[in-house]
Motif scaffolding. Structure first.
Motif, short mmCIF file in Angstrom:
data_model
loop_
_atom_site.label_atom_id
_atom_site.label_comp_id
_atom_site.label_asym_id
_atom_site.label_seq_id
_atom_site.Cartn_x
_atom_site.Cartn_y
_atom_site.Cartn_z
N THR A 306 32.23 -30.74 -24.00
CA THR A 306 32.78 -30.63 -22.66
C THR A 306 31.67 -30.29 -21.67
N TRP A 307 31.57 -31.11 -20.63
CA TRP A 307 30.68 -30.83 -19.51
C TRP A 307 31.55 -30.57 -18.28
N VAL A 308 31.16 -29.58 -17.50
CA VAL A 308 31.97 -29.16 -16.35
C VAL A 308 31.13 -29.22 -15.08
N ILE A 309 31.68 -29.84 -14.06
CA ILE A 309 31.08 -29.85 -12.73
C ILE A 309 32.04 -29.13 -11.80
N ASP A 310 31.60 -28.03 -11.23
CA ASP A 310 32.40 -27.27 -10.27
C ASP A 310 31.45 -26.78 -9.18
N LEU A 311 31.48 -27.44 -8.04
CA LEU A 311 30.58 -27.09 -6.94
C LEU A 311 31.01 -25.83 -6.22
N ASN A 312 32.12 -25.24 -6.65
CA ASN A 312 32.57 -23.96 -6.09
C ASN A 312 32.04 -22.82 -6.97
N ALA A 313 30.71 -22.67 -6.98
CA ALA A 313 30.04 -21.60 -7.72
C ALA A 313 30.28 -21.69 -9.22
N GLY A 314 30.70 -22.86 -9.72
CA GLY A 314 30.90 -23.02 -11.16
C GLY A 314 32.01 -22.18 -11.73
N SER A 315 32.97 -21.78 -10.89
CA SER A 315 33.98 -20.82 -11.32
C SER A 315 34.86 -21.35 -12.45
N GLY A 317 33.95 -23.06 -15.05
CA GLY A 317 33.31 -22.99 -16.35
C GLY A 317 32.76 -21.64 -16.72
N LEU A 318 32.63 -20.73 -15.76
CA LEU A 318 32.02 -19.43 -16.05
C LEU A 318 32.74 -18.65 -17.14
N TRP A 320 34.05 -19.61 -19.72
CA TRP A 320 33.78 -20.22 -21.02
C TRP A 320 32.32 -20.07 -21.43
N VAL A 321 31.48 -19.60 -20.52
CA VAL A 321 30.06 -19.41 -20.81
C VAL A 321 29.73 -17.94 -21.05
N ARG A 322 30.33 -17.06 -20.27
CA ARG A 322 29.95 -15.65 -20.30
C ARG A 322 30.17 -14.97 -21.66
N PRO A 323 31.22 -15.30 -22.43
CA PRO A 323 31.33 -14.64 -23.74
C PRO A 323 30.12 -14.89 -24.63
N ALA A 324 29.51 -16.07 -24.54
CA ALA A 324 28.32 -16.33 -25.33
C ALA A 324 27.12 -15.57 -24.80
N MET A 325 27.03 -15.42 -23.49
CA MET A 325 25.91 -14.69 -22.90
C MET A 325 26.01 -13.20 -23.17
N GLN A 326 27.23 -12.71 -23.34
CA GLN A 326 27.42 -11.28 -23.54
C GLN A 326 27.55 -10.92 -25.02
N ALA A 327 27.35 -11.88 -25.91
CA ALA A 327 27.46 -11.61 -27.35
C ALA A 327 26.37 -10.64 -27.78
N GLY A 328 26.70 -9.82 -28.74
CA GLY A 328 25.74 -8.85 -29.23
C GLY A 328 24.64 -9.50 -30.05
N ALA A 329 23.60 -8.75 -30.28
CA ALA A 329 22.47 -9.25 -31.05
C ALA A 329 22.92 -9.63 -32.46
N ARG A 334 28.57 -19.61 -29.54
CA ARG A 334 28.20 -20.69 -28.63
C ARG A 334 29.24 -20.76 -27.51
N PRO A 335 28.83 -21.17 -26.32
CA PRO A 335 29.78 -21.23 -25.21
C PRO A 335 30.87 -22.26 -25.46
N GLY A 336 31.98 -22.10 -24.77
CA GLY A 336 33.10 -23.02 -24.95
C GLY A 336 32.87 -24.37 -24.31
N ILE A 337 31.88 -24.48 -23.43
CA ILE A 337 31.52 -25.77 -22.83
C ILE A 337 30.05 -26.01 -23.09
N ASP A 338 29.65 -27.28 -23.06
CA ASP A 338 28.29 -27.64 -23.46
C ASP A 338 27.32 -27.71 -22.29
N TRP A 339 27.83 -27.83 -21.05
CA TRP A 339 26.95 -27.92 -19.88
C TRP A 339 27.79 -27.55 -18.67
N LEU A 340 27.20 -26.79 -17.77
CA LEU A 340 27.90 -26.36 -16.57
C LEU A 340 27.01 -26.63 -15.36
#
Length: 700
Positions: A306-315, A317-318, A320-329, A334-340
């Protein structure tokens, strides 16, 4: 005596269950052996013969009373009483004449066989009586239900005659398992009358039937053109908020992705292998929630990227991405989408990559399609389909802004050219207007269409979104998250979508992390550095940048310089301090970069970059070398598990003027650092990035 020990004795051989009941054979055997034993012992003990007859009489009376209480058949009661009387009669005779003779033994054997046959016959008869009783009860229920159905059918025949002027012949009436309505299967009268005559009067039929608000009587085609199906909803299931199902099992683009449910509680599946989709909904109708439901279905699929285009600050897709960025060491998420993409520039990179992938797949997979004997790319976990979800994408297609029109052109190229190669789009819009639906490409390709109304009537022309559909009224879907949906497999009708919350989105991201496919090597090579570097810090820093954007600093060079001493610096409010140049090493979650995709590179080149300075730039050659080195590393990553060599990389770096010897030096250095792995020797030497190396150890 000491402690008492219990010893367990194991018995082998035939196991006898003394608590079990008797069958026809064991019962007869037990009765005859018992009678013979009584007669033998009684003869030796000089027992009066009449005692046996008295016992048999009492047994016969007792079994008769028990049979009457159990409501057994007369033949069963008679057979049991006769068995007692025959057994006791033989015992009485044997006591009088002696049991040790052939006449006594022969007659006892005959009595035993008769008892067994009688018991078997009565047993079968009782089973037949029981089955017949159950069948009679079922027939009674069916008669009652049939009577109710006949009454409902008669009411609707009269109703259709009264409202539409058509006389139907009802063939069947099916009650929905959810008890929220029923379906009438009827035959249309001769004369060329079609179901449309009934479909356009759906609203009048619903009013005549006094259905609750939110319930409809919707007519649709039957099994042939002379039949009609009328779905009557009697309970408004769309009024309540239904959470997204907690079942996150694997899905596939081939088996359908659930987007919502009908008024009969059946799931609506979308089949997007060859179709695009359009979702329309004004502000407050639940469109954003619908987008997340769509992304949830795609995240569960094992053959969709899944690729997401959202010109409104990417809201869109965010979450679906943040859980991967906030994962512990050490946590592999992996994020729920492949490109934002949240900007025009990033969206252009994404769409250009999509076009390159589609065109390259057409050439590279010709042998695969020929082997499969199909003109469609066989989509699978190894060669995934790419679904591009574009929030408010329909508005992009109608915009007059020059930058936005560039996006619109590329979106239409993806829709028009890449169906067979597994690239499809899902567009959203704020309204079903002529401006949005005026594009022929959208109307032709977006066969899956959704209109979330939320009771809003402005800009929601359902006749444009669902041409040919009859009886659709916005008032029927006044609740948030409800509206109308139509697919090639399911005609347009009322539907509701599930409510999905951020917590559940995070659960889905974690539950489906290992299920996501990776872009196949052929497509990754075509996508190039734009795709391989999609999660670089320079391109994703905005996700974690929570500082408000400040206006551009004043270009007046006469402004006083900031003081370095103590005291109040009022100029700080007027001229913001120059932030240091962002590098790929500053603030990057290294674990996130490692886990998101196999195409990441080391940030060495970016670390060497410096902000440009006015005047003579003596570091231009060094910057160009860094850019060439970074491009070479990106090509190594894009080569995938097959790897590449120094000559192949040098040929693709012509614009930098890089020689083969220079590239070979870089490859040797990367091999020494563990960034690359050398395979083969001599002319067959090739290099593979460590993320693609076979049996490479886990990265810490």
């Amino acid at each position: 005596m000491g402690n008492t020990k219990t010893k367990t004795v194991e018995h082998h051989g035939l196991a006898l269950d003394w608590a079990a009941g008797h069958g026809p054979i064991t019962g007869a055997l037990s009765a005859t052996t018992g009678a013979y034993a009584v007669a033998t012992v009684g003869t030796l003990a000089h027992m009066p013969p009449t005692w046996a007859l008295a016992v048999g009489t009492v047994g016969a009376i007792g079994h008769t009373a028990s049979g009457l209480r159990q409501k057994l058949a007369a033949r069963t009661i008679g057979a049991r009483a006769a068995s007692w009387l025959l057994g006791s009669g033989w015992t009485t005779w044997a006591l009088a004449t002696g049991p040790l003779n052939w006449a006594a033994l022969g007659s006892l054997a005959v009595i035993g066989v008769g008892m067994g046959a009688a018991a078997r016959a009565t047993g079968l008869y009782e089973e037949a009586r029981e089955l017949e009783a159950l069948a009679a009860a079922e027939r009674q229920v069916a008669r009652e239900l049939s009577a109710e159905r006949r009454q409902i059918a008669a009411e609707w025949v009269d109703r259709v005659q009264r409202v539409c002027g058509i006389t139907l012949r009802v063939l069947a009436l099916e009650m929905w398992p959810t008890n929220t309505g029923f379906t009438i299967d009827a035959e249309l009268p001769p004369g060329g009358i079609t179901y449309d005559r009934i479909a356009k009067e759906n609203a009048r039929l619903s009013a005549d039937a006094r259905l609750p608000h939110g319930c409809t009587a919707a007519a649709c085609p039957g099994i042939d053109q002379g039949r009609v199906l009328i779905d009557v909803t009697t309970v408004n299931v769309l009024a309540a908020e239904v959470p997204y199902p907690s079942d996150y099992s694997a899905l596939s683009v081939h088996t359908g992705i659930p987007w919502g449910y009908r008024t009969n509680a059946d799931e609506i599946l979308t089949y997007l292998r060859e179709q695009c989709a359009l979702v329309v909904g004004p502000t407050g109708s639940g469109k954003t929630n619908m987008v997340h439901v769509i992304l949830a279905g795609f995240a569960r699929a094992k053959d969709i990227l899944t690729w997401v285009i959202d010109l409104n600050a990417g809201s869109a897709g965010l979450p679906w991405v943040r859980p991967a960025m906030q994962a512990g060491a050490g946590e592999a998420v992996r994020p729920g989408i492949d490109w934002l993409a949240s900007t025009h520039e990033e969206a252009l990179l994404m769409l250009d990559a999509a076009l390159r992938i589609g065109l390259y797949r057409k050439r590279a997979y010709q042998d695969l399609m020929a082997k499969a004997n199909t003109d469609l790319l066989p989509v699978s976990h190894e060669i995934p389909q790419i679904m591009i979800v574009i929030d408010e994408g329909a508005e992009i297609l109608t915009s007059n802004d020059p930058e936005t029109r560039k996006l619109a052109k590329k979106i239409l190229e993806v829709i028009r050219m890449l169906r067979a190669m597994g690239l499809r789009t899902v567009l959203t819009a704020l309204g079903a207007t002529g401006a949005v639906l005026g594009n022929v490409m959208i109307r032709r390709e977006a066969k899956t269409r959704v209109a979330l109304t939320g009771g809003a009537t402005e800009g929601m022309d359902l006749s444009k979104l669902f041409p040919g559909a009859r009886g659709l009224r916005i008032e029927q879907a006044p609740h948030k998250g409800t509206g109308f949906m139509g697919t090639p497999e399911s005609p347009a009708g009322l539907f509701g979508t599930w409510r999905i919350l951020p917590t559940q989105i995070s659960e889905i991201v974690h539950a489906t992390s290992e299920r996501h496919p990776r872009l196949d090597a052929v497509s990754a090579k075509a996508a190039g550095p734009d795709y391989a570097r999609r999660w670089d810090h320079a391109r994703t820093a905005w996700i974690n940048d929570h500082e408000p954007s400040l206006p551009a600093p004043d270009t007046d060079t006469t402004a006083p310089a900031a003081r370095t001493g103590g005291g109040l610096n009022l100029s700080a409010h007027r001229t913001p301090a120059q932030a240091p140049a962002a590098t790929a090493a500053d603030g990057v979650d290294a674990e996130f970069e490692r886990l998101i995709a196999a195409e990441f590179t080391t940030p060495n080149a970016a670390r060497d970059q410096k902000p440009p300075r006015p005047g003579l730039n003596l570091s231009a050659h060094r910057d160009e070398d860094n850019a060439a080195r970074q491009a070479a590393l990106t090509l190594l990553i894009a080569a995938g598990p097959e790897g590449t060599g120094a000559s192949a990389i040098a040929r693709q770096l012509d614009r930098y003027g890089t020689t083969r010897q220079t590239v070979a030096g870089w490859l040797k250095a990367w091999t020494d650092e563990g960034e690359a792995i050398r395979i083969g020797t001599g002319t067959k030497t090739r290099y593979v990035h460590h993320t693609h190396a076979p049996e490479s150890p886990d990265e810490g």
